[in-house]
Scaffold this active site. Structure first.
Site, PDB file in Angstrom:
ATOM      1  NE  ARG A 102      37.926  63.162  20.384  1.00 41.38           N
ATOM      2  CZ  ARG A 102      37.524  61.959  20.062  1.00 41.38           C
ATOM      3  NH1 ARG A 102      38.152  60.904  20.523  1.00 41.38           N
ATOM      4  NH2 ARG A 102      36.495  61.769  19.263  1.00 41.38           N
ATOM      5  NE  ARG A 140      30.190  56.640  20.526  1.00 41.51           N
ATOM      6  CZ  ARG A 140      29.684  56.629  19.289  1.00 41.51           C
ATOM      7  NH1 ARG A 140      28.441  56.288  19.080  1.00 41.51           N
ATOM      8  NH2 ARG A 140      30.452  56.958  18.270  1.00 41.51           N
ATOM      9  CG  HIS A 179      41.663  55.889  21.130  1.00 43.33           C
ATOM     10  ND1 HIS A 179      40.589  56.109  20.305  1.00 43.33           N
ATOM     11  CD2 HIS A 179      41.624  56.877  22.066  1.00 43.33           C
ATOM     12  CE1 HIS A 179      39.925  57.183  20.714  1.00 43.33           C
ATOM     13  NE2 HIS A 179      40.537  57.670  21.783  1.00 43.33           N
ATOM     14  CG  LEU A 205      45.875  48.685   0.662  1.00 40.82           C
ATOM     15  CD1 LEU A 205      44.471  48.734   0.041  1.00 40.82           C
ATOM     16  CD2 LEU A 205      45.769  48.079   2.067  1.00 40.82           C
ATOM     17  CG  ASP A 218      32.780  57.954  15.620  1.00 41.35           C
ATOM     18  OD1 ASP A 218      33.558  58.122  16.581  1.00 41.35           O
ATOM     19  OD2 ASP A 218      31.731  58.595  15.482  1.00 41.35           O
TER      20      ASP A 218
HETATM   21  C1  FPP Z   1      37.249  57.516  16.907  1.00 41.45           C
HETATM   22  O1  FPP Z   1      36.615  57.079  18.079  1.00 41.45           O
HETATM   23  C2  FPP Z   1      38.718  57.352  16.970  1.00 41.45           C
HETATM   24  C3  FPP Z   1      39.639  58.351  16.996  1.00 41.45           C
HETATM   25  C4  FPP Z   1      39.278  59.760  16.977  1.00 41.45           C
HETATM   26  C5  FPP Z   1      41.115  58.194  17.105  1.00 41.45           C
HETATM   27  C6  FPP Z   1      41.970  57.033  16.861  1.00 41.45           C
HETATM   28  C7  FPP Z   1      41.651  56.092  15.775  1.00 41.45           C
HETATM   29  C8  FPP Z   1      42.153  54.872  15.767  1.00 41.45           C
HETATM   30  C9  FPP Z   1      43.059  54.383  16.833  1.00 41.45           C
HETATM   31  C10 FPP Z   1      41.758  53.944  14.666  1.00 41.45           C
HETATM   32  C11 FPP Z   1      42.717  53.959  13.504  1.00 41.45           C
HETATM   33  C12 FPP Z   1      44.051  53.512  13.896  1.00 41.45           C
HETATM   34  C13 FPP Z   1      45.094  53.307  13.113  1.00 41.45           C
HETATM   35  C14 FPP Z   1      46.345  52.840  13.694  1.00 41.45           C
HETATM   36  C15 FPP Z   1      45.035  53.534  11.682  1.00 41.45           C
HETATM   37  P1  FPP Z   1      36.066  58.110  19.157  1.00 41.45           P
HETATM   38  O2  FPP Z   1      37.106  58.346  20.184  1.00 41.45           O
HETATM   39  O3  FPP Z   1      35.569  59.341  18.476  1.00 41.45           O
HETATM   40  O4  FPP Z   1      34.879  57.273  19.755  1.00 41.45           O
HETATM   41  P2  FPP Z   1      33.538  57.828  20.446  1.00 41.45           P
HETATM   42  O5  FPP Z   1      32.749  58.516  19.361  1.00 41.45           O
HETATM   43  O6  FPP Z   1      32.887  56.570  20.907  1.00 41.45           O
HETATM   44  O7  FPP Z   1      33.942  58.744  21.557  1.00 41.45           O
END
Ligand code: FPP
Length: 251
Positions: free
Chosen positions: A81, A34, A47, A141, A30
């Site tokens: 979203r 931000r 992202h 893994l 997460d």
């Molecule tokens: C959380 O941050 C992230 C997500 C909901 C989506 C995408 C996740 C990734 C790109 C990381 C994993 C990637 C791979 C390729 C495995 P948020 O958008 O909820 O952040 P915020 O809480 O700051 O708004």
């Protein structure tokens, strides 16, 4: 780094879930949004940086004793979203699979995707199937990406199938859940959440029954191998009793 004792690993636990030969670490990654907005960047840049962070963590995981790593890439709740953000994440995941599959094969990483597939674009579904087939023999893994994943929904679907099972037990329920998820289901040893929130957000509810939790304020794009190593050290200091008495008292 403190060595983990057998009590830290699920292999010695009496559990209805399949046992993992090493650590199962699950991460709620997460804080991408931000991270980006604090730098004046669009959320999609967060992202993208998050995907880079995932690459670093996947590379570091086996040498830290991790055998299964589950990353929360897209929650079913994330469909709420704006469509443009969800589309950007789905594109990023697609791109990630296309680029990383051969790397996973070289590194002995088996990749699975857990979650619903019927709402994903057909091209992404195909990339997932191709990636899972190409990496199926990886033993170093097991990387599980949770995409359009909701633990509650997975448990509900497992319960709907369970009535057909003749041998009713927590173990057989776990097996049905593993089938629903496709990517198996093993007990989570350590759950890490970055980004400062302290909640489970519908992630691996069944598998985290006895997990240790580490919550970190750091945002996911800033999370690196050293942070993962520290979280595992912290985990090594925890006493995992699972309801029994601590060793010092039990004698
Ligand atoms: C959380 O941050 C992230 C997500 C909901 C989506 C995408 C996740 C990734 C790109 C990381 C994993 C990637 C791979 C390729 C495995 P948020 O958008 O909820 O952040 P915020 O809480 O700051 O708004």
């Amino acid at each position: 780094m403190q060595l983990l004792t057998t009590q830290h690993l699920s292999t010695t636990t009496k559990t209805p879930l399949a046992r993992d030969p090493g650590l199962h670490v699950a991460i709620i990654s997460d804080g991408n949004g931000r991270w980006a907005t604090s730098r004046g960047l669009p959320r999609s840049a967060g992202h993208r940086a998050g995907a880079e962070s995932a690459r670093r963590i996947i590379e570091a995981a086996p040498r830290l004793g991790i055998h299964t790593l589950t990353l929360f890439a897209l929650s079913s709740a994330n469909w709420k979203r704006p469509a443009a953000e969800v589309t950007a994440i789905l594109r990023l995941l697609h791109e990630y699979l296309l680029i990383e599959t051969s790397h996973c094969v070289e590194e002995g990483v088996r990749l699975s995707v857990i979650g619903r597939r019927d709402r994903l674009p057909a091209t992404l579904r195909q990339a997932i199937a191709d990636s899972e087939a190409a990496t199926a023999n990886g033993t170093r893994l097991h990387l599980r990406l949770a995409i359009d994943y909701s633990a509650r929904e997975a448990i509900y679907h497992a319960a709907c199938r369970f009535y057909k099972v003749t041998e009713l037990s927590p173990e057989s329920f776990s097996n049905v859940l593993a089938e629903v998820l496709r990517g198996g289901s093993t007990e989570v040893d350590l759950l890490i959440r970055t980004g400062g929130e302290q909640r489970l957000s519908d992630f691996l509810l069944w598998e985290c029954a006895f997990a240790e939790f580490v919550f970190l304020p750091k945002r996911w794009p800033d999370f690196g191998a050293a942070d993962l190593a520290s979280a595992i050290e912290e985990f090594g200091r925890r006493e995992r009793t699972r309801g029994a008495l601590p060793d010092a008292i039990a004698g």
